[in-house]
Design a protein around this motif. Structure first.
Motif, mmCIF file in Angstrom:
data_model
loop_
_atom_site.group_PDB
_atom_site.id
_atom_site.type_symbol
_atom_site.label_atom_id
_atom_site.label_comp_id
_atom_site.label_asym_id
_atom_site.label_seq_id
_atom_site.Cartn_x
_atom_site.Cartn_y
_atom_site.Cartn_z
ATOM 1 N N ALA A 93 -5.434 9.932 35.750
ATOM 2 C CA ALA A 93 -6.700 9.082 35.123
ATOM 3 C C ALA A 93 -7.835 9.104 35.952
ATOM 4 O O ALA A 93 -8.995 9.053 35.845
ATOM 5 C CB ALA A 93 -6.435 7.758 34.930
ATOM 6 N N ARG A 94 -7.420 9.364 37.493
ATOM 7 C CA ARG A 94 -8.550 9.388 38.667
ATOM 8 C C ARG A 94 -9.082 10.932 38.724
ATOM 9 O O ARG A 94 -10.102 11.098 39.359
ATOM 10 C CB ARG A 94 -7.727 8.976 39.798
ATOM 11 C CG ARG A 94 -7.379 7.565 39.741
ATOM 12 C CD ARG A 94 -7.138 6.931 41.205
ATOM 13 N NE ARG A 94 -8.302 6.846 42.250
ATOM 14 C CZ ARG A 94 -8.042 6.908 43.680
ATOM 15 N NH1 ARG A 94 -6.755 6.649 43.764
ATOM 16 N NH2 ARG A 94 -8.994 6.963 44.408
ATOM 17 N N SER A 95 -8.521 11.714 38.034
ATOM 18 C CA SER A 95 -8.918 13.056 38.054
ATOM 19 C C SER A 95 -10.139 13.240 37.108
ATOM 20 O O SER A 95 -10.848 13.969 37.215
ATOM 21 C CB SER A 95 -7.947 14.047 37.937
ATOM 22 O OG SER A 95 -7.368 14.067 36.451
ATOM 23 N N VAL A 96 -10.180 12.623 35.864
ATOM 24 C CA VAL A 96 -11.148 12.686 34.861
ATOM 25 C C VAL A 96 -12.348 12.578 35.514
ATOM 26 O O VAL A 96 -13.159 13.524 34.883
ATOM 27 C CB VAL A 96 -10.870 11.655 33.873
ATOM 28 C CG1 VAL A 96 -11.855 11.514 32.714
ATOM 29 C CG2 VAL A 96 -9.543 11.924 33.200
ATOM 30 N N PRO A 97 -12.977 11.618 36.252
ATOM 31 C CA PRO A 97 -14.342 11.478 36.565
ATOM 32 C C PRO A 97 -14.820 13.036 37.294
ATOM 33 O O PRO A 97 -15.826 13.385 37.306
ATOM 34 C CB PRO A 97 -14.412 10.412 37.567
ATOM 35 C CG PRO A 97 -13.302 9.454 37.096
ATOM 36 C CD PRO A 97 -12.267 10.414 36.604
ATOM 37 N N TRP A 98 -13.815 13.531 37.990
ATOM 38 C CA TRP A 98 -14.107 14.818 38.803
ATOM 39 C C TRP A 98 -14.317 15.930 37.814
ATOM 40 O O TRP A 98 -15.139 16.468 38.173
ATOM 41 C CB TRP A 98 -12.959 14.969 39.522
ATOM 42 C CG TRP A 98 -12.675 14.222 40.786
ATOM 43 C CD1 TRP A 98 -11.534 13.126 41.194
ATOM 44 C CD2 TRP A 98 -13.529 13.843 41.993
ATOM 45 N NE1 TRP A 98 -11.767 12.429 42.073
ATOM 46 C CE2 TRP A 98 -12.817 12.920 42.844
ATOM 47 C CE3 TRP A 98 -14.505 14.598 42.794
ATOM 48 C CZ2 TRP A 98 -13.267 12.623 44.063
ATOM 49 C CZ3 TRP A 98 -14.981 14.366 44.081
ATOM 50 C CH2 TRP A 98 -14.216 13.335 44.549
ATOM 51 N N LEU A 99 -13.490 15.875 36.922
ATOM 52 C CA LEU A 99 -13.660 17.064 35.849
ATOM 53 C C LEU A 99 -14.987 16.700 35.058
ATOM 54 O O LEU A 99 -15.709 17.677 34.831
ATOM 55 C CB LEU A 99 -12.470 17.131 35.090
ATOM 56 C CG LEU A 99 -11.112 17.553 35.532
ATOM 57 C CD1 LEU A 99 -9.789 17.233 34.909
ATOM 58 C CD2 LEU A 99 -11.068 18.949 35.977
ATOM 59 N N GLU A 100 -15.267 15.637 34.706
ATOM 60 C CA GLU A 100 -16.512 15.226 33.995
ATOM 61 C C GLU A 100 -17.545 15.679 34.618
ATOM 62 O O GLU A 100 -18.637 16.255 33.923
ATOM 63 C CB GLU A 100 -16.541 13.774 33.651
ATOM 64 C CG GLU A 100 -17.715 13.356 32.941
ATOM 65 C CD GLU A 100 -17.642 11.929 32.350
ATOM 66 O OE1 GLU A 100 -18.121 11.603 31.350
ATOM 67 O OE2 GLU A 100 -16.942 11.124 33.337
ATOM 68 N N GLU A 101 -17.685 15.341 35.934
ATOM 69 C CA GLU A 101 -18.754 15.879 36.934
ATOM 70 C C GLU A 101 -19.022 17.406 36.837
ATOM 71 O O GLU A 101 -19.961 17.896 36.749
ATOM 72 C CB GLU A 101 -18.721 15.078 38.118
ATOM 73 C CG GLU A 101 -19.768 15.555 39.047
ATOM 74 C CD GLU A 101 -21.387 14.857 38.652
ATOM 75 O OE1 GLU A 101 -22.274 15.664 38.775
ATOM 76 O OE2 GLU A 101 -21.343 14.104 37.950
ATOM 77 N N ALA A 102 -17.753 17.970 36.952
ATOM 78 C CA ALA A 102 -17.788 19.323 37.067
ATOM 79 C C ALA A 102 -18.208 20.016 35.625
ATOM 80 O O ALA A 102 -18.961 20.922 35.700
ATOM 81 C CB ALA A 102 -16.494 20.085 37.195
ATOM 82 N N THR A 103 -17.841 19.436 34.390
ATOM 83 C CA THR A 103 -18.366 19.879 33.115
ATOM 84 C C THR A 103 -19.991 19.889 32.944
ATOM 85 O O THR A 103 -20.597 20.562 32.439
ATOM 86 C CB THR A 103 -17.721 19.329 32.060
ATOM 87 O OG1 THR A 103 -18.143 17.967 32.291
ATOM 88 C CG2 THR A 103 -16.136 19.695 32.084
ATOM 89 N N THR A 104 -20.528 18.795 33.834
ATOM 90 C CA THR A 104 -22.022 18.635 33.854
ATOM 91 C C THR A 104 -22.680 19.641 34.595
ATOM 92 O O THR A 104 -23.653 20.368 34.335
ATOM 93 C CB THR A 104 -22.686 17.320 34.338
ATOM 94 O OG1 THR A 104 -22.273 17.134 35.592
ATOM 95 C CG2 THR A 104 -21.733 16.286 33.398
ATOM 96 N N LEU A 105 -22.226 20.205 35.582
ATOM 97 C CA LEU A 105 -22.660 21.375 36.393
ATOM 98 C C LEU A 105 -22.303 22.670 35.651
ATOM 99 O O LEU A 105 -23.130 23.648 35.876
ATOM 100 C CB LEU A 105 -21.984 21.336 37.755
ATOM 101 C CG LEU A 105 -22.175 19.944 38.472
ATOM 102 C CD1 LEU A 105 -21.228 20.091 39.833
ATOM 103 C CD2 LEU A 105 -23.822 20.211 39.253
ATOM 104 N N THR A 106 -21.291 23.072 35.102
ATOM 105 C CA THR A 106 -20.822 24.182 34.458
ATOM 106 C C THR A 106 -20.341 24.027 33.228
ATOM 107 O O THR A 106 -19.404 24.058 32.862
ATOM 108 C CB THR A 106 -20.160 25.133 35.342
ATOM 109 O OG1 THR A 106 -18.835 24.252 35.542
ATOM 110 C CG2 THR A 106 -20.446 25.497 36.630
#
Length: 173
Positions: A93-106
């Motif tokens: 669950a704590r990895s989701v925000p990191w991945l969400e931010e990454a998807t906004t960049l790429t």
């Protein structure tokens, strides 16, 4: 101290400092050395070093749009690695925000979007997982991995007819 910060933190220099900071964070949170990185950390042109070098070269050539794109990819890979470490340590669950931010960049990185959908699904956020998988499907309708992820998500949401359709499509591709 303020004088020193003013010296280093100027808006035009922020683009140079941020990649270094993220690289330091990514490398210090990585229990493996860079030489022992896990296979899912690498895909074609997906290593942090390649993106950083390409961005640096583009900046030197005054190709600012390409440099911006490469820096975004660099930061996205760093965020993806951080998320991968969180997930591997049982903190999905704590990895989701990191991945969400990454998807906004790429946003065009389908594998990243599928990782994000899978993390959302794994942490129980099925509506967000479904939305991410559907967005990936819209850009690549003939990708078996996309249909598989969407099928898994729909299955866990109880939408068995739609899930079966996507799972069968994944097998057919």
């Amino acid at each position: 101290m303020v004088r020193m910060m003013d010296r280093f933190w100027k808006p035009r220099q922020a683009v140079f400092i941020l990649p270094y900071l993220l690289l330091c964070v990514a490398l210090t949170t990585n229990p493996l050395s860079a030489a022992q990185a896990t296979p899912d950390d690498h895909s074609p042109k997906d290593t942090m070093g390649e993106h950083y070098e390409a961005a640096h070269a583009a900046l030197a050539a005054k190709e600012f749009y390409r440099a911006e794109s490469e820096y975004k990819s660099f930061i996205s890979v760093a965020l993806r690695r951080l998320a991968s470490r969180r997930a591997a340590s049982g903190e999905l669950a704590r990895s989701v925000p990191w991945l969400e931010e990454a998807t906004t960049l790429t946003p065009d990185d389908i594998d990243l979007r599928l990782d994000y959908a899978g993390a959302c699904r794994g942490s129980g956020d099925f509506p967000r997982a479904k939305a991410a998988a559907e967005k990936a499907l819209a850009s690549q309708p003939n990708n078996a991995k996309v249909h598989l992820e969407l099928g898994r998500t729909l299955s866990q949401m109880g939408e068995d007819v739609s899930a079966t359709m996507h799972l069968e499509r994944a097998v057919a591709i």
